[in-house]
Design an enzyme around this catalytic site. Structure first.
Site, PDB file in Angstrom:
ATOM      1  N   HIS A   1       0.750  -1.821  -1.031  1.00 20.58           N
ATOM      2  CA  HIS A   1       1.455  -2.084   0.087  1.00 20.58           C
ATOM      3  C   HIS A   1       2.010  -1.034   1.078  1.00 20.58           C
ATOM      4  O   HIS A   1       2.664  -1.047   1.977  1.00 20.58           O
ATOM      5  CB  HIS A   1       2.942  -2.770  -0.450  1.00 20.58           C
ATOM      6  CG  HIS A   1       2.682  -4.083  -1.248  1.00 20.58           C
ATOM      7  ND1 HIS A   1       2.370  -5.296  -0.467  1.00 20.58           N
ATOM      8  CD2 HIS A   1       2.609  -4.310  -2.526  1.00 20.58           C
ATOM      9  CE1 HIS A   1       2.313  -6.360  -1.414  1.00 20.58           C
ATOM     10  NE2 HIS A   1       2.292  -5.733  -2.560  1.00 20.58           N
TER      11      HIS A   1
ATOM     12  N   TYR B   1       9.797  -0.900   0.403  1.00 17.38           N
ATOM     13  CA  TYR B   1       8.879  -0.535  -0.737  1.00 17.38           C
ATOM     14  C   TYR B   1       7.590   0.418  -0.593  1.00 17.38           C
ATOM     15  O   TYR B   1       7.305   1.434  -0.987  1.00 17.38           O
ATOM     16  CB  TYR B   1       8.667  -1.633  -1.461  1.00 17.38           C
ATOM     17  CG  TYR B   1       7.621  -1.364  -2.797  1.00 17.38           C
ATOM     18  CD1 TYR B   1       7.944  -0.752  -4.066  1.00 17.38           C
ATOM     19  CD2 TYR B   1       6.344  -2.065  -2.860  1.00 17.38           C
ATOM     20  CE1 TYR B   1       7.029  -0.441  -4.858  1.00 17.38           C
ATOM     21  CE2 TYR B   1       5.520  -2.038  -3.732  1.00 17.38           C
ATOM     22  CZ  TYR B   1       5.860  -1.287  -4.773  1.00 17.38           C
ATOM     23  OH  TYR B   1       4.905  -0.918  -5.768  1.00 17.38           O
TER      24      TYR B   1
END
Length: 267
Positions: A113, A136
């Site tokens: 990510h 995140y």
């Protein structure tokens, strides 16, 4: 030198528990740390509850180990206050503790990510620039830079793993590209403990036929993945993510969550 005194942060989590089981009895010292319960210590294990946001506690945690496997932190999207303390302050404290304690190396659990806003028709490598898909993901991109600082300025070998979908088996079409089998995850961490490197970023992914990631840097270090998500293709090919953004960009469902940008900017 093969490290024989290991600290594992995030030991109570899903991947931490997997490593704890896989590495049981293999080290002179296996120090396990988390804020969640970890159960009783096994042979060679030492259980230490520690909040990574507490710099003094982390300093003590790092004393007397050769290598650190840093899985600790929040592994999902949430608000800034929580992520700042757990994933950014915690990672800085961990590397600073390692520096002061003379630790040889840190294996840092980054995430795919960190590059999730790249389109999935683009092949990335560890040298590809971050394009986080979430708060995140940004904390993981920042962690990779912290690793670089402590490698080149302070001499701590640092291996960042941009972990894909680490599951018993792929559960949707996206995972045919991003899957990391449990066995290959253990093999990759073992490479991190023994290989000769200064600072590397690699992808935590199996040898998938449809992989979006050029993992030649990991292979150069000795990683030899044994699994390929393609064997599950017939089971999961038809299970697609729900939106165009999720289907067309590498971060999957993290991409459309809170998205308010311009699709034409994404490339």
């Amino acid at each position: 030198m093969t490290p024989n005194r290991i600290l594992l942060t995030g030991a109570a989590g899903r991947l931490g528990s997997l490593l704890r089981q896989s590495f049981a009895g293999r080290f002179e010292l296996f120090r396990l740390s988390d804020v969640a319960p970890m159960g009783a210590a096994g042979e060679g294990e030492e259980i230490v509850a520690c909040d990574l946001a507490d710099a003094a506690a982390v300093q003590s945690l790092c004393e007397g180990v050769d290598a650190i496997i840093h899985l600790g932190g929040i592994p999902y999207e949430t608000g800034w206050p929580e992520l700042l303390q757990s994933n950014i302050v915690g990672t800085i404290n961990l590397y600073e503790g390692a520096r002061r304690a003379g630790v040889d190396r840190v294996i840092f659990a980054s995430s795919n990510h960190a590059t999730g806003m790249h389109p999935n028709d683009r092949i990335l490598s560890g040298e590809s620039p971050p394009r986080p898909d979430s708060r995140y993901g940004l904390t993981k991109a920042i962690g990779e830079d912290v690793a670089a600082l402590y490698a080149y300025k302070h001499g701590i070998r640092s291996l960042s793993l941009r972990i894909g979908s680490c599951l018993p088996k792929p559960d949707n079409k996206r995972a045919l590209s991003t899957w990391l089998s449990h066995g290959d995850f253990v093999r990759l961490v073992q490479v991190g403990l023994t290989a000769d490197y200064i600072h590397e970023i690699v992808y935590g992914v199996s040898r998938n036929t449809r992989s979006w990631w050029d993992n030649s840097a990991a292979y150069r270090l000795g990683y030899e993945p044994q699994d390929d998500a393609e064997v599950y293709a017939a089971e999961v090919e038809a299970i697609e993510l729900g939106t165009d953004l999720a289907r067309n960009y590498q971060g999957g469902n993290f991409v459309p969550d809170e998205f308010s940008g311009r699709k034409e900017w994404l490339g």
